[in-house]
Scaffold this motif. Sequence first.
Motif, PDB file in Angstrom:
ATOM      1  N   ASP A  83       0.808   4.509   2.385  1.00 21.42           N
ATOM      2  CA  ASP A  83       0.554   3.267   1.659  1.00 21.42           C
ATOM      3  C   ASP A  83       1.660   3.104   0.602  1.00 21.42           C
ATOM      4  O   ASP A  83       1.949   4.057  -0.125  1.00 21.42           O
ATOM      5  N   GLU A  93       1.501   1.785  -2.167  1.00 22.31           N
ATOM      6  CA  GLU A  93       0.950   2.050  -3.485  1.00 22.31           C
ATOM      7  C   GLU A  93       0.899   3.547  -3.781  1.00 22.31           C
ATOM      8  O   GLU A  93       1.025   3.968  -4.931  1.00 22.31           O
ATOM      9  N   HIS A  94       0.703   4.363  -2.724  1.00 21.24           N
ATOM     10  CA  HIS A  94       0.738   5.815  -2.905  1.00 21.24           C
ATOM     11  C   HIS A  94       2.123   6.241  -3.401  1.00 21.24           C
ATOM     12  O   HIS A  94       2.247   7.017  -4.355  1.00 21.24           O
TER      13      HIS A  94
END
Length: 342
Positions: free
Chosen positions: A65, A67-68
């Motif tokens: 992801d 966002e990770h």
Amino acid sequence: MAPPSCATAATLAGQRPEASPPPGDDRRPIDPRIVNEASRWLVRLWSGEAGPEDEAACQHWRAADPEHERAWQRFQSLGSRMLGVDAGLARRVLLPGATAPGRRRALRALGAAVLLGGVVHNVRESGWWQQQACDVATLRGQRRELVLADGSRLLLDGDSAVDIRFDGEWRRIVLRRGRILVTSAPDPAARYRPLVVDSAQGRVRALGTRFSVQQEAERSRVAVYEGAVELQPRHRGALRLERGQQGSFSLLQASLDGPSRESDLAWREGRLVAEQMRLADFLAELGHHRRGVLRCDPRVAELRLTGAFPLDDTDLALAAVTQGLPVQLHFVTRYWVTVQPR
């Protein structure tokens, strides 16, 4: 240049709020759940037992992801400005289990009516008095979990106290001080009895749920992680909170304050996870787990820090703060500390 590996990243860091971000740094807020996941990866990789499969799993998590990866790079960026914190200190801060058990036992064994720089705390406000006067209580630096008669589970944070009042009509938990996490169970009695938490400002009624309640001076704060609850201020109205919401109430009104965050429950595991947290708020939270007085100089109150800090060894947490921010510790006594500008 390739980014540093997962195993060499530092998670605790701070910065002045006025500092300009480095080129390409995205300052949009990151989901607290993802921040908590990132801190868990760092704890896992710095455990001393991580192998190649853990490194690969971390890389997979980062790639899963955007966002990770953004959360990971945020930690990296902050970590690069830690003003010289060494890997040994960072490892100890990330691994609260490495603290000396003897020191923790000694801290728990000491009484709470302590002479602090010539000032004697009123014994009625001490943890010792609360332990005698309440059904269940913890001192600063302690956590305690118990199963109630109906099968519900109750976890007390440090410096907390409750009374348990079960009868034929109600299952009442009276929060006298601090913070608790409640996981409700169906009433085993033939006659249904509501499960409620009473605070100084009113009542929280559980509707098949897992939720936390924190007693503050003027308000009670509630976060819901499963099910729902109903907030009932003592003098007016009611407000229902669903899973993923948090709110608060005074004597007169209740309000919805935003989403609940799983990272706020890191205290269950002896960690305080901060993401761009005000230093004043951080020290207020840390103070619930440290015996004595912990003050924040107003000149540094607005500094921000990010990371995972141990609650079971507040000395290490404070040492990490001085490495990541331009602050220093001023000791009046061992139990009276002020964080002030360096």
